[in-house]
Motif scaffolding. Structure first.
Motif, PDB file in Angstrom:
ATOM      1  N   GLY A 263      -7.967   4.876  21.511  1.00 41.32           N
ATOM      2  CA  GLY A 263      -7.967   3.582  20.798  1.00 41.32           C
ATOM      3  C   GLY A 263      -6.619   3.211  20.230  1.00 41.32           C
ATOM      4  O   GLY A 263      -6.521   2.674  19.125  1.00 41.32           O
TER       5      GLY A 263
ATOM      6  N   LEU B  51      -4.122   1.153  21.585  1.00 38.65           N
ATOM      7  CA  LEU B  51      -3.380   0.005  22.134  1.00 38.65           C
ATOM      8  C   LEU B  51      -3.216  -1.119  21.112  1.00 38.65           C
ATOM      9  O   LEU B  51      -4.056  -1.307  20.237  1.00 38.65           O
ATOM     10  CB  LEU B  51      -4.079  -0.519  23.385  1.00 38.65           C
ATOM     11  CG  LEU B  51      -4.057   0.469  24.566  1.00 38.65           C
ATOM     12  CD1 LEU B  51      -4.874  -0.070  25.726  1.00 38.65           C
ATOM     13  CD2 LEU B  51      -2.633   0.774  25.015  1.00 38.65           C
TER      14      LEU B  51
ATOM     15  N   SER C 143      -6.053   9.068   9.576  1.00 39.88           N
ATOM     16  CA  SER C 143      -5.344   8.313  10.617  1.00 39.88           C
ATOM     17  C   SER C 143      -4.752   7.032  10.059  1.00 39.88           C
ATOM     18  O   SER C 143      -5.233   6.476   9.069  1.00 39.88           O
ATOM     19  CB  SER C 143      -6.259   8.005  11.803  1.00 39.88           C
ATOM     20  OG  SER C 143      -7.223   7.044  11.454  1.00 39.88           O
ATOM     21  N   LEU C 144      -3.681   6.606  10.702  1.00 40.16           N
ATOM     22  CA  LEU C 144      -3.017   5.325  10.413  1.00 40.16           C
ATOM     23  C   LEU C 144      -2.941   4.558  11.714  1.00 40.16           C
ATOM     24  O   LEU C 144      -2.694   5.145  12.766  1.00 40.16           O
ATOM     25  CB  LEU C 144      -1.573   5.525   9.940  1.00 40.16           C
ATOM     26  CG  LEU C 144      -1.263   6.501   8.815  1.00 40.16           C
ATOM     27  CD1 LEU C 144       0.261   6.528   8.589  1.00 40.16           C
ATOM     28  CD2 LEU C 144      -1.978   6.089   7.551  1.00 40.16           C
ATOM     29  N   LEU C 145      -3.119   3.268  11.633  1.00 41.12           N
ATOM     30  CA  LEU C 145      -3.033   2.412  12.816  1.00 41.12           C
ATOM     31  C   LEU C 145      -2.202   1.199  12.436  1.00 41.12           C
ATOM     32  O   LEU C 145      -2.692   0.301  11.751  1.00 41.12           O
ATOM     33  CB  LEU C 145      -4.464   2.042  13.233  1.00 41.12           C
ATOM     34  CG  LEU C 145      -4.693   1.263  14.510  1.00 41.12           C
ATOM     35  CD1 LEU C 145      -4.011   1.895  15.703  1.00 41.12           C
ATOM     36  CD2 LEU C 145      -6.204   1.160  14.782  1.00 41.12           C
ATOM     37  N   TYR C 146      -0.901   1.232  12.802  1.00 35.30           N
ATOM     38  CA  TYR C 146       0.038   0.158  12.461  1.00 35.30           C
ATOM     39  C   TYR C 146       0.401  -0.569  13.752  1.00 35.30           C
ATOM     40  O   TYR C 146       0.477   0.038  14.818  1.00 35.30           O
ATOM     41  CB  TYR C 146       1.338   0.740  11.876  1.00 35.30           C
ATOM     42  CG  TYR C 146       1.289   1.250  10.454  1.00 35.30           C
ATOM     43  CD1 TYR C 146       0.105   1.650   9.842  1.00 35.30           C
ATOM     44  CD2 TYR C 146       2.459   1.342   9.708  1.00 35.30           C
ATOM     45  CE1 TYR C 146       0.087   2.121   8.536  1.00 35.30           C
ATOM     46  CE2 TYR C 146       2.458   1.812   8.398  1.00 35.30           C
ATOM     47  CZ  TYR C 146       1.271   2.208   7.819  1.00 35.30           C
ATOM     48  OH  TYR C 146       1.275   2.679   6.524  1.00 35.30           O
ATOM     49  N   PRO C 147       0.684  -1.867  13.667  1.00 34.90           N
ATOM     50  CA  PRO C 147       1.107  -2.592  14.867  1.00 34.90           C
ATOM     51  C   PRO C 147       2.571  -2.309  15.214  1.00 34.90           C
ATOM     52  O   PRO C 147       3.309  -1.742  14.402  1.00 34.90           O
ATOM     53  CB  PRO C 147       0.919  -4.055  14.471  1.00 34.90           C
ATOM     54  CG  PRO C 147       1.173  -4.058  12.996  1.00 34.90           C
ATOM     55  CD  PRO C 147       0.648  -2.737  12.476  1.00 34.90           C
TER      56      PRO C 147
ATOM     57  N   ARG D 265       6.551   2.844  10.467  1.00 34.24           N
ATOM     58  CA  ARG D 265       5.787   3.655   9.511  1.00 34.24           C
ATOM     59  C   ARG D 265       6.656   4.154   8.356  1.00 34.24           C
ATOM     60  O   ARG D 265       7.856   3.959   8.353  1.00 34.24           O
ATOM     61  CB  ARG D 265       5.140   4.830  10.266  1.00 34.24           C
ATOM     62  CG  ARG D 265       3.943   4.364  11.078  1.00 34.24           C
ATOM     63  CD  ARG D 265       3.598   5.307  12.200  1.00 34.24           C
ATOM     64  NE  ARG D 265       4.568   5.222  13.283  1.00 34.24           N
ATOM     65  CZ  ARG D 265       4.364   5.702  14.519  1.00 34.24           C
ATOM     66  NH1 ARG D 265       3.226   6.303  14.823  1.00 34.24           N
ATOM     67  NH2 ARG D 265       5.297   5.579  15.436  1.00 34.24           N
TER      68      ARG D 265
END
Lengths: 222, 222
Positions: free
Chosen positions: A112, A114, A143-147, A152
């Motif tokens: 996951g 993308l 978890s981290l989800l950055y665009p 970061r």
């Protein structure tokens, strides 16, 4: 819909990396792990990020955390780009962690990772800036989800690793904005007598309107 | 496996909150949004977190970000606990954001927010410390997934909102560890002539071993 949740066992994938083929659980061994993805080799934010990660590699190894990068580029691109990362960040030795070449996007899709707002010249989405922190039990701890547009913060990444490791070894939790050395919280379900025995430096209980005695601090464990 | 990915439209759920029933997209209106979950009312780390969130509410509204909390507790528990949060954090007015009462865990499950390591007295998992940042287009822009033991860092949350909003309005990206006011990166696919016209304060290009001219800085846009 793909995506990893807290507590999930991290897939034991096989992958080509800049230091050879790996099986992920073997690569981690008994250590903690951090897997971080970036959108594309030879791009600016990623070069600043991987440079900072390289500079901090001693901090990660001091905490027994094995590092590994990932993007959808080829091994050849990873090797070429590594020279830019090292030159930009004035690092004289090699990159102190491998980078996975997920050129068929198999891991990017299954984990996951993308970012649909960032596409390559064929219109296919690139990887986002994900961080997965994995415990010695191979389970996802955070978890981290950055665009792609938002680099970061490695100070925050080290801060949460310190909290995860402290709270894995001690029955405490860390409050908002905690930093290593700050006081910590006693679990709300721990009886007062047990807390008094477990925390010899003392437990401070805050009086609250509800009369419930759950807001309890103790100094950072030794 | 549930879980929201970058770019997904955030579900337009209906929910009971401490300020009444809402439909999520109507609640957000044209604003940005931040939805943050906590494990349980009347617990210590959560009290420090929601207090800090309350203190920072002006910072969020200055950025046009609507705040909303969530846990699996009831409205009655939310209202009772709110008095503790306000007293602990010496806040005199009410809590400046609603809290969703997801007592049947419907949102917690559908949004992938559970922490399997933390269970209630019936053995059911509690919510983790999730953060979802949602754009005015109702799509997920960034997420954090922290376990119950690790309190979040609101400075980092404001930092990423500043980056998300800056990069939504300007064709730039923010490097590792960026702070508002710092220089920003020019997108790697922007032609040099276009960059020169778009960034009147100048573009600095770093020479790299690859000879590729992708590492370009410009001052923070006005």
């Amino acid at each position: 819909m793909p995506g990893l949740l807290l507590g999930d066992v991290f897939p034991n994938f096989e992958a080509e990396t800049t230091t050879g083929k790996i099986k992920f659980h073997d690569y981690l061994g008994d250590s903690w792990g951090i897997l971080f993805s970036h959108p594309r080799d030879y791009t600016p934010v990623c070069t600043t990020e991987l440079g900072r990660a390289a500079k901090l590699s001693c901090e990660f190894s001091r905490r027994s955390v094995k590092m590994i990068g990932l993007s959808i580029d080829s091994l050849e691109e990873h090797h070429g780009w590594t020279k830019d990362i090292l030159a930009y960040n004035r690092e004289e030795s090699g990159l102190p962690f491998p980078i996975i070449a997920d050129s068929h996007r198999e891991l990017a899709v299954s984990l996951g990772m993308l970012d649909p707002d960032e596409k390559d010249k064929d219109g296919l989405p690139l990887t986002a800036r994900c961080v997965f922190i994995i415990g010695p039990d191979k389970r996802l701890k955070l978890s981290l989800l950055y665009p792609a547009t938002t680099g970061r913060n490695f100070d925050e990444i080290l801060r949460v690793i310190d909290s995860l490791q402290l709270t894995a070894q001690n029955r405490v939790a860390t409050p908002v904005d905690w930093q290593p050395g700050d006081r910590v919280m006693v679990p709300p379900n721990m009886p007062e007598e047990e807390a008094a025995a477990l925390f010899p430096f003392g437990v401070y209980t805050k009086e609250l309107p509800s009369g419930k005695r759950y807001l309890r601090y103790t100094p950072h464990p030794p």
